[in-house]
Structure formats: C-alpha cells, structure tokens
Design a protein around this motif. Structure first.
Motif, mmCIF file in Angstrom:
data_model
loop_
_atom_site.group_PDB
_atom_site.id
_atom_site.type_symbol
_atom_site.label_atom_id
_atom_site.label_comp_id
_atom_site.label_asym_id
_atom_site.label_seq_id
_atom_site.Cartn_x
_atom_site.Cartn_y
_atom_site.Cartn_z
ATOM 1 N N GLU A 1 0.787 -1.246 0.018
ATOM 2 C CA GLU A 1 -0.257 0.317 -0.285
ATOM 3 C C GLU A 1 0.971 1.182 -0.100
ATOM 4 O O GLU A 1 0.742 2.415 0.072
ATOM 5 C CB GLU A 1 -0.988 0.220 1.435
ATOM 6 C CG GLU A 1 -2.110 -0.940 1.295
ATOM 7 C CD GLU A 1 -2.461 -1.373 2.336
ATOM 8 O OE1 GLU A 1 -2.388 -0.790 3.543
ATOM 9 O OE2 GLU A 1 -4.102 -2.355 2.066
ATOM 10 N N GLY A 2 2.167 1.114 -0.824
ATOM 11 C CA GLY A 2 2.886 2.334 -1.155
ATOM 12 C C GLY A 2 3.213 2.602 0.508
ATOM 13 O O GLY A 2 4.048 3.905 0.405
ATOM 14 N N LYS A 3 3.595 1.741 1.470
ATOM 15 C CA LYS A 3 4.274 1.999 2.824
ATOM 16 C C LYS A 3 5.452 2.307 2.473
ATOM 17 O O LYS A 3 6.278 3.147 3.206
ATOM 18 C CB LYS A 3 4.222 1.190 3.668
ATOM 19 C CG LYS A 3 3.967 1.368 5.540
ATOM 20 C CD LYS A 3 3.518 0.481 6.461
ATOM 21 C CE LYS A 3 3.933 0.161 7.903
ATOM 22 N NZ LYS A 3 3.821 -0.339 8.123
ATOM 23 N N VAL A 4 6.447 1.235 2.040
ATOM 24 C CA VAL A 4 7.798 1.741 1.407
ATOM 25 C C VAL A 4 8.181 1.162 0.438
ATOM 26 O O VAL A 4 7.167 -0.086 -0.144
ATOM 27 C CB VAL A 4 8.728 1.039 2.381
ATOM 28 C CG1 VAL A 4 8.262 1.869 3.865
ATOM 29 C CG2 VAL A 4 8.440 -0.597 2.486
ATOM 30 N N PRO A 5 9.027 1.686 -0.236
ATOM 31 C CA PRO A 5 9.752 0.909 -1.713
ATOM 32 C C PRO A 5 9.980 -0.864 -1.578
ATOM 33 O O PRO A 5 10.427 -0.543 -0.424
ATOM 34 C CB PRO A 5 10.702 1.628 -1.820
ATOM 35 C CG PRO A 5 10.985 2.963 -1.074
ATOM 36 C CD PRO A 5 10.121 2.539 0.089
ATOM 37 N N LEU A 6 10.165 -1.452 -3.082
ATOM 38 C CA LEU A 6 10.537 -2.721 -2.422
ATOM 39 C C LEU A 6 11.471 -3.276 -3.226
ATOM 40 O O LEU A 6 11.295 -2.467 -4.517
ATOM 41 C CB LEU A 6 9.146 -3.842 -3.412
ATOM 42 C CG LEU A 6 8.891 -5.164 -3.224
ATOM 43 C CD1 LEU A 6 9.299 -5.642 -2.523
ATOM 44 C CD2 LEU A 6 7.804 -5.652 -4.271
#
Ligand code: 1CP
Length: 360
Positions: free
Chosen positions: A138-143
């Motif tokens: 959900e856009g919390k941190v990059p992957l």
C-alpha cells in the motif's frame, strides 16, 4: 493496474544523493528465521514452496514491515532461483542450507544447463510475488528486488552448497578459464533479464549479492567478478530505459571484497553495500562522492544491550555521515537474533540521525 502511491521515499532519495531528513534503514535477510511468524509459515511449507507461492512470499516479505519502522521491503526469494531456472535441482535442507544433488563437475556439464532461459516462464512466480507485494505494501515503503552475482551463483553451482573454501569452484578459475567465462556469461544473461523483469513487475530498487567475492584474490575478482558486475548494471539500465521502465537505483554488495571498493564504485551502481570489516571513512574516501554507501554494523553487534546498540549506531552514523547513506547490517541478520534488538537498531538509526541532522 496502477500501484498505490509511495508514502516513504527516503531510501530512494538517499540512493540518488538527494537530501534526507533522517537516514533510511533496512536489514539484509530482514524476512526470515529470527521471526516467530516466519517460523510458523516455514513449519507448514518447504522453503522453495514459499518462494514459488506469491501469497506466501508476499506474506513473509510483509512480516518485518509490520513489526519495525523499516524504510524498504525486500521480496522474499533466494539467489538460487537462478540456478533452478537454468535447470538445476536445488533443495533447501533444514538446518544445513542449500544442496544441489547434481552440481557442475566439469566444463562439459555446462551443456546440461537449460539455456537460454525464458525468465518470464521460469521465474514468473517471482514477478507475481513482486506485483502482489507492491499492492499489499500500500505504498508504505519501496520494494527491493535482487539476484545473486554471476561468481556467487557459479560457486554454488559447482560446490553444490555452502563451502568455507570454495576450492572446487575456485579451481575452475585456474584450470578452466574459458569455461568459467562461458558460465559467468550465461549466468549474467539470466540475471539481466531477471532484474529487468523484477522492475517490470514492480520492484523499485535492485540489489546484486556478490556474497562470495571475498574468498577470491584481488586479481581473480578483477578478472571474474568486476566485468560481469559491470555488464549487469550497464545492460539492466539500458534495457530499462529502452523499455520505458523506471531506471531504478541498483546496489552491489560484495562481501569481503575490501580491495575492490574503488573498482566497484566505478561500475555504474548507485549504491555500494559494505560489510562490517570496512572503515566507513576509508570507504567514503575510496568510493568518492558519487555513490551512496550502505551498511555496515556487524550483525553480531545486535546481540549487545540496547544501550550498546544505541552507542554503536551513533558511532556508525557519525562515521558515515547522514547523507548519501543507507543504514544496514554488514551482512544478513542471524536466525537467533532477538527481534527487540532489531527494533532498537532501526529506531536508533532514525532518532539519532534526525538529531544529528537537526543540529546542523
Ligand atoms: O529478507 C530477505 O533478505 C529476503 C530473503 C532472502 C535473500 C535476499 C533469502 C531468504 N535469501 C537471500 C539471499 C541469499 N541466499 C544470499 C545472499 C545474501 C547473503 O550473503 O546472505 C545467499 C548467499 C543465499 C544462499 C542461501 N540461501 C543460504 C546460505 C548458504 C551458505 O552457507 O552458503 C541459505 C542458508 C539460504 C536459505 C535461506 N534463504 C532465505 C532464508 C530465510 C533462508 C533460510 C532457509 C530456511 O528457512 O530453511
């Protein structure tokens, strides 16, 4: 389908050398055995079944993100999915690690590899896990996506598993030079397509693990590692821009290769990962100002008390500086680590770096 908007781009800014208000942090092997919730999943499924089942890979990728204020997630997988894609059987033996029942024994065995590899077919499960995880994050941190380096993968393919000396694999570099280059090229070609595919699937950063670089002489490293590491970053970036994909930051982590910092810093990687034996100021001097550094607390340091972790983190931040820097351990976290100490480290990086930056 569009991915959710990214709320925390701290690590991407540090990678590009842009100003940050606190130092980003993630931990190599942050998803894994030191977490009870990982052990619970692992008790029910074989290691490679987790890698090959997007729902499971996604779940274990998210586990550390739920617990800690990490600034990136890394997709749950293993570097040995590439030898599998080349047709080799790899098993994960509980308590022992990876095992190849039929390793490469002589140059002629290279012919038994299934090459060229259609990565969209053979490694599609990794791409599916990445896409699913991008949504669930959900856009919390990059992957972060990743692969093993050609030499590190070659060494597993010949040794058939972990080895303290890598004497079988190293002997190829002295007895079968042409075949070694042929094998390294085959692996490089797969790595290029695999990394591009991971970005296409949603990876926002990439890391190449040269975990077995440090066992080589400087000269062997320059002959058998550097050219392929250079080729990978160059070809991946070219393909990304040609295919209108984001040209994401790429990290090279060469464990033990202290002698190669200068050559590694000139290959086109955005970030240089350092193990804990390297002095931050020396690395900064040798690598120059145009790469971001990542590392390098001794993984064992997290066995210390929280006060000590705080002190060592402050020391590390003071030495690296707070810009063009991503905090991490100098290698993967140990399976016996107490998760509370991981939380102490992550929180210390944020609070101490904010304090240092605000003092300026
Ligand atoms: O959280 C994460 O970091 C994502 C998952 C991840 C990554 C990035 C795993 C899961 N493995 C890796 C990379 C990897 N695999 C590397 C490069 C990083 C490093 O140097 O540590 C290497 C060398 C491997 C090979 C490998 N896979 C080993 C080392 C064996 C040896 O002695 O040479 C082992 C033990 C594995 C298995 C493995 N991979 C990952 C986990 C959680 C595990 C444990 C397996 C289990 O649960 O039984």
């Amino acid at each position: 389908m569009e991915f959710p908007k990214l709320a925390n781009d701290l690590i991407l800014r540090a990678a590009k050398g842009e100003q940050v208000e606190q130092v980003p942090v993630w931990i190599m092997r942050q998803a894994g055995r030191y977490l009870q919730e990982f052990q619970d999943v692992r008790a029910q499924h074989d290691f490679f079944t987790i890698c090959r089942t997007p729902e499971l890979a996604c779940e274990v990728t998210l586990q550390p993100i739920r617990r800690f204020a990490l600034d990136a997630a890394i997709i749950f997988s293993d570097i040995l999915v590439v030898p599998q894609a080349l047709g080799m059987t790899v098993e994960m033996l509980p308590g022992k690690g990876p095992h190849f029942p039929k390793p490469l024994e002589q140059p002629d065995d290279i012919k038994s590899l299934s090459y060229p590899v259609d990565v969209n077919k053979e490694l599609n499960y990794v791409f599916a896990a990445i896409t699913l995880t991008r949504h669930r994050l959900e856009g919390k941190v990059p992957l972060i996506g990743f692969c093993g380096s050609p030499w590190t993968l070659m060494s597993y393919m010949i040794e058939g598993g972990g080895s303290p000396t890598l004497s079988k694999a190293k002997s190829w570099l002295y007895q079968h030079q042409e075949a070694s280059h042929r094998l390294l090229q085959i692996i490089s070609d797969v790595c290029v397509d695999f990394l591009v595919g991971q970005v296409q699937a949603g990876a926002q950063m990439l890391q190449v693990f040269e975990s077995h670089g440090g066992i080589l002489s400087n000269q062997s490293f320059t002959t058998y590692c550097t050219p392929y590491l250079g080729q990978i970053v160059r070809r991946v970036k070219e393909k990304l821009s040609k295919n209108d994909l984001p040209v994401v930051p790429i990290t090279v982590f060469a464990k033990g290769s202290h002698y190669a910092i200068e050559e590694l810093s000139q290959l086109g990687y955005d970030i240089l990962g350092l193990d804990w034996t390297i002095q931050p100021q020396d690395a900064r001097k040798t690598a120059g100002g145009s790469v971001t550094l990542q590392g390098n607390l001794d993984p064992c340091a997290l066995y210390a008390s929280k006060d000590e972790i705080d002190r060592m983190t402050r020391d590390m931040l003071t030495q690296f500086g707070t810009q063009r820097y991503i905090a991490n351990l100098g290698h993967g976290i140990y399976p016996t680590m107490n998760p509370d100490n991981v939380k102490a480290f992550v929180d210390s990086v944020h609070s101490i770096s904010r304090e240092i930056i605000n003092q300026k």
